[in-house]
Design a protein around this motif. Structure first.
Motif, mmCIF file in Angstrom:
data_model
loop_
_atom_site.group_PDB
_atom_site.id
_atom_site.type_symbol
_atom_site.label_atom_id
_atom_site.label_comp_id
_atom_site.label_asym_id
_atom_site.label_seq_id
_atom_site.Cartn_x
_atom_site.Cartn_y
_atom_site.Cartn_z
ATOM 1 N N GLN A 292 39.074 -8.448 91.205
ATOM 2 C CA GLN A 292 39.892 -9.607 91.617
ATOM 3 C C GLN A 292 41.059 -9.160 92.499
ATOM 4 N N ILE A 293 41.694 -8.035 92.124
ATOM 5 C CA ILE A 293 42.842 -7.520 92.889
ATOM 6 C C ILE A 293 42.387 -7.078 94.276
ATOM 7 N N ASP A 294 41.250 -6.377 94.347
ATOM 8 C CA ASP A 294 40.713 -5.919 95.639
ATOM 9 C C ASP A 294 40.409 -7.107 96.553
ATOM 10 N N THR A 295 39.848 -8.179 95.951
ATOM 11 C CA THR A 295 39.541 -9.396 96.727
ATOM 12 C C THR A 295 40.823 -10.017 97.274
ATOM 13 N N GLU B 83 49.744 0.062 90.225
ATOM 14 C CA GLU B 83 50.837 -0.761 89.681
ATOM 15 C C GLU B 83 50.418 -2.232 89.615
ATOM 16 N N ILE B 84 49.705 -2.705 90.643
ATOM 17 C CA ILE B 84 49.216 -4.097 90.631
ATOM 18 C C ILE B 84 48.198 -4.271 89.500
ATOM 19 N N GLY C 216 50.398 -5.560 80.474
ATOM 20 C CA GLY C 216 51.623 -6.167 80.995
ATOM 21 C C GLY C 216 52.443 -5.152 81.769
ATOM 22 N N PHE C 217 53.484 -5.643 82.464
ATOM 23 C CA PHE C 217 54.238 -4.756 83.356
ATOM 24 C C PHE C 217 55.018 -3.678 82.614
ATOM 25 N N LEU C 218 55.306 -3.862 81.315
ATOM 26 C CA LEU C 218 56.074 -2.857 80.568
ATOM 27 C C LEU C 218 55.329 -1.535 80.460
ATOM 28 N N HIS D 88 57.674 -5.180 100.603
ATOM 29 C CA HIS D 88 57.611 -4.476 99.316
ATOM 30 C C HIS D 88 56.482 -3.449 99.388
ATOM 31 N N CYS D 89 56.711 -2.253 98.841
ATOM 32 C CA CYS D 89 55.657 -1.232 98.800
ATOM 33 C C CYS D 89 55.293 -0.953 97.349
#
Length: 467
Positions: free
Chosen positions: A272-275, A243-244, A253-255, A237-238
């Motif tokens: 947190q995402i970078d970790t 987006e993350i 939220g994703f919407l 998946h790319c």
């Protein structure tokens, strides 16, 4: 006998938006990164295109993350065209984010947050995951329907085979519904994701190609799978870091990805995402794909934005930054200091500078030919010579604007090909910058808030402004 009336059928025409750079297909370079004279919509600017090609090659090899490039040149010399060519050359896999310097001041968030979001839109993450799938050719589908409707759920059996084995699977109501939805029949080659139960129709088996059943031209024939029915497959998946961020931001939220209203994202979420992404990289589950962030009108950024960019480029997950400007030595926004291109010296020092040169008469002629094809306008040779001369005397952009206007003038006189008279007509109707300035000088007293001083030096100043 009653006359049969056939209603008139109208062909649907595809409407395409023709933009200023819609003719650009790439950088027009050969395999040795040498620029061709006219290729992929690009004309001239050989040294700038060659330099851009080297940058693209380095981006594709992942060697230039955290660097910055400046496209500097006068207005109408093809800076945005080169940036668009770079984006097309990089392909779909490499993220490309575009931003105008003036946009930062109209967003409902801080300038640094807007820049950070743009940075993270230009950084891709290629996530690999292994999943168990069942792949085989459908031999038969047996469905046991209950005698009384609603008394019990449907059950059935699905027989799948490969070149080496054949197995019968018990199917529940959910599986039967999915098979019906995909219109699966015997002879189809299907894939079933074991984790989600999703069914994908891969095509029709070659062994059934001689069957006399109705099939359209879109029917795809595939070989019957070999080996085991159950196998492990790697799925890639790319996604971009932005987006993350949006999906993991509780307030949005994703919407928010679809509405575009992402708002500000907290620093803790990004940390947190970078970790997590760093962990995935160590485990070999993910790979960082540094993309390109293109900022047009970079002179519109102020000193705070430049300070932020200085710091952001030092981050180990920074994309390549391409900025463009048409300014000379001018004031840095937010200060009283002057600097080349309106960019602070410390930031300018980080930039690889690519200079674009003014187009020659021959280049202008070739670009006008390409634009005539793009805008679907047929023009006579004499009209093209005249339009090229106008482009040399005024500007390339003005000459391009006259193409569609001249086509409408030709249409009005019921002509098929745009002639010199059509070009002359629209040249009289629409002023270029020089003639507009001359007009202002002649009738300056009749305009409000006129700031040109009246006196002996008036004529000299007017001539200087026009030239």
């Amino acid at each position: 006998m009653a006359e049969l009336k056939i209603s008139e059928m109208k062909d649907l025409t595809r409407i395409e938006r023709i933009g200023a750079h819609s003719h650009i297909r790439g950088l027009g370079l050969d395999s040795a990164l040498e620029p061709r004279a006219v290729s992929e919509g690009m004309v001239g600017q050989t040294s700038a295109r060659k330099a851009a090609g080297v940058i693209v090659k380095m981006v594709q090899e992942g060697k230039i993350a955290g660097r910055a490039v400046l496209l500097a040149g006068q207005p109408g010399s093809g800076k945005t065209a080169i940036a668009m060519g770079m984006a097309k050359s990089l392909g779909q896999e490499t993220p490309f984010a575009m931003l105008a310097g003036s946009e930062l001041y109209s967003l409902e968030m801080s300038k640094t947050e807007a820049l950070m979001q743009a940075f993270r839109k230009a950084i891709g993450v290629r996530i690999k995951e292994e999943t168990e799938v069942i792949e085989g050719e459908v031999v038969e589908i047996l469905i046991d329907r209950p005698a009384v409707a609603g008394a019990a759920s449907k059950t059935g059996k699905l027989t799948l085979k490969t070149t080496e084995m054949e197995t019968v699977y018990d199917s529940g109501a959910k599986m039967i519904e999915a098979l019906g939805k995909e219109k699966v029949q015997s002879g189809d080659v299907i894939g079933i994701d074991k984790a989600s139960g999703k069914i994908t129709k891969l095509g029709r088996s070659f062994s059934r190609s001689r069957d006399y059943d109705a099939m359209g031209p879109q029917t795809k024939f595939v070989q019957c799978p070999d080996g085991e029915l159950q196998k492990r497959k790697e799925i890639v998946h790319c996604v971009t870091l932005h987006e993350i961020d949006v999906i993991n931001s509780r307030t949005q939220g994703f919407l928010a990805l679809f509405t575009g209203d992402t708002g500000e994202i907290r620093a803790e979420v990004r940390e947190q995402i970078d970790t997590k992404v760093a962990e995935w990289r160590e485990e070999g589950k993910a790979e960082i794909v540094p993309g390109v962030l293109f900022i047009d009108e970079v002179h519109m950024l102020d000193i705070e934005c430049f300070s932020f960019l200085n710091r952001a480029l030092e981050n180990d997950m920074a994309p390549i930054l391409v900025v463009a400007t048409n300014r000379g030595i001018t004031t840095i926004r937010g200060t009283n200091y002057k600097s080349p291109h309106g960019i602070p010296i410390d930031f300018l020092d980080r930039l690889l500078i690519i200079s674009t040169q003014p187009y020659t008469e021959e280049d202008i002629r070739k670009i006008l030919d390409i634009r005539c094809l793009e805008e679907d306008v047929e023009m006579s040779e004499d009209a093209k010579i005249l339009l090229t001369k106008i482009g040399v005397d005024t500007s390339l952009r003005y000459a391009i604007h006259l193409i569609t206007a001249a086509a409408l003038a030709c249409q009005k006189r019921k002509g098929k090909i745009v002639e010199m008279e059509d070009i002359s007509r629209v040249y009289e109707l629409f002023y270029d910058v020089k003639r507009s300035t001359q007009y202002l000088m002649e009738y300056q007293s009749q305009f409000m808030f006129n700031e040109v001083p009246t006196g002996e030096g008036d004529e000299d100043e007017a001539n200087a402004m026009v030239s």
